[in-house]
Write an enzyme that holds these catalytic residues in place. Structure first.
Site, PDB file in Angstrom:
ATOM      1  N   CYS A 102      -6.417   1.928   5.095  1.00 33.46           N
ATOM      2  CA  CYS A 102      -7.014   0.697   5.613  1.00 33.46           C
ATOM      3  C   CYS A 102      -6.554   0.549   7.074  1.00 33.46           C
ATOM      4  CB  CYS A 102      -6.579  -0.499   4.773  1.00 33.46           C
ATOM      5  SG  CYS A 102      -4.836  -0.959   4.976  1.00 33.46           S
ATOM      6  N   HIS A 119       0.821  -1.205   0.000  1.00 33.91           N
ATOM      7  CA  HIS A 119       0.000   0.000   0.000  1.00 33.91           C
ATOM      8  C   HIS A 119       0.862   1.264   0.000  1.00 33.91           C
ATOM      9  CE1 HIS A 119      -3.929  -1.995   1.650  1.00 33.91           C
ATOM     10  NE2 HIS A 119      -3.413  -2.634   0.605  1.00 33.91           N
ATOM     11  N   CYS A 136      -2.737  -0.052   7.423  1.00 34.58           N
ATOM     12  CA  CYS A 136      -1.926   1.140   7.168  1.00 34.58           C
ATOM     13  C   CYS A 136      -2.113   2.174   8.277  1.00 34.58           C
ATOM     14  CB  CYS A 136      -2.248   1.729   5.796  1.00 34.58           C
ATOM     15  SG  CYS A 136      -1.561   0.730   4.445  1.00 34.58           S
ATOM     16  N   GLU A 162       0.811   3.961   1.810  1.00 31.99           N
ATOM     17  CA  GLU A 162       1.283   4.419   3.117  1.00 31.99           C
ATOM     18  C   GLU A 162       2.482   3.595   3.575  1.00 31.99           C
ATOM     19  OE1 GLU A 162      -3.325   4.585   3.225  1.00 31.99           O
ATOM     20  OE2 GLU A 162      -1.768   3.385   2.262  1.00 31.99           O
TER      21      GLU A 162
END
Length: 146
Positions: free
Chosen positions: A95, A67, A98, A69
């Site tokens: 999410c 992801h 993250c 992040e």
């Protein structure tokens, strides 16, 4: 939204365009309290993993993708930048995983683009927002960049 927030959310939107994911592009920019950009990341496969047909096979893609992040946090670590007290600008709501990484990295504020998070991610977004609030991390939404 102040000028710095606008700059960094626009930068996160630009960074998201670097993703090779054919269905979802997410970008993250992390800046310190003096408005210096510390790192950026987009969703994609790890370094050294080819952007090939696996990007089009959802089950495989979800197993391999990192992801935005997490990539931004990893980039900061790779380049020797501490993130304690920093702000993360993300094109979508993080999410829960993250959100946990942002909390653990010392991020004190998360800014996302209002209305950008896909509807099927909203339940996960609510969990992430609750986590951020509980940990004392400010969560804000900014207007979509022009």
């Amino acid at each position: 939204m102040n000028g710095w927030d606008r700059k960094f959310i626009e930068m996160a939107a630009l960074v998201s365009s670097w993703s090779k994911d054919p269905s979802t592009k997410v970008g993250c920019v992390i800046a310190d309290s003096d408005h210096a950009q510390l790192s950026e990341g987009f969703n994609g496969f790890p370094r050294g993993i080819a952007d090939d047909e696996r990007l089009h096979r959802r089950e495989m893609k979800y197993r391999l993708i990192v992801h935005a992040e997490a990539n931004a946090i990893a980039a900061a670590a790779r380049n020797g930048h501490g993130l304690k007290g920093a702000t993360a600008y993300v094109t979508f709501c993080p999410c829960p995983q993250c959100a946990a990484l942002l909390i653990q990295a010392g991020i004190v504020r998360v800014v996302t683009i209002a209305g950008a998070t896909p509807a099927h991610w909203l339940a996960e977004c609510e969990i992430a927002q609750a986590m951020l609030r509980e940990a004392g991390v400010i969560y804000e939404e900014a207007q979509r960049p022009a």
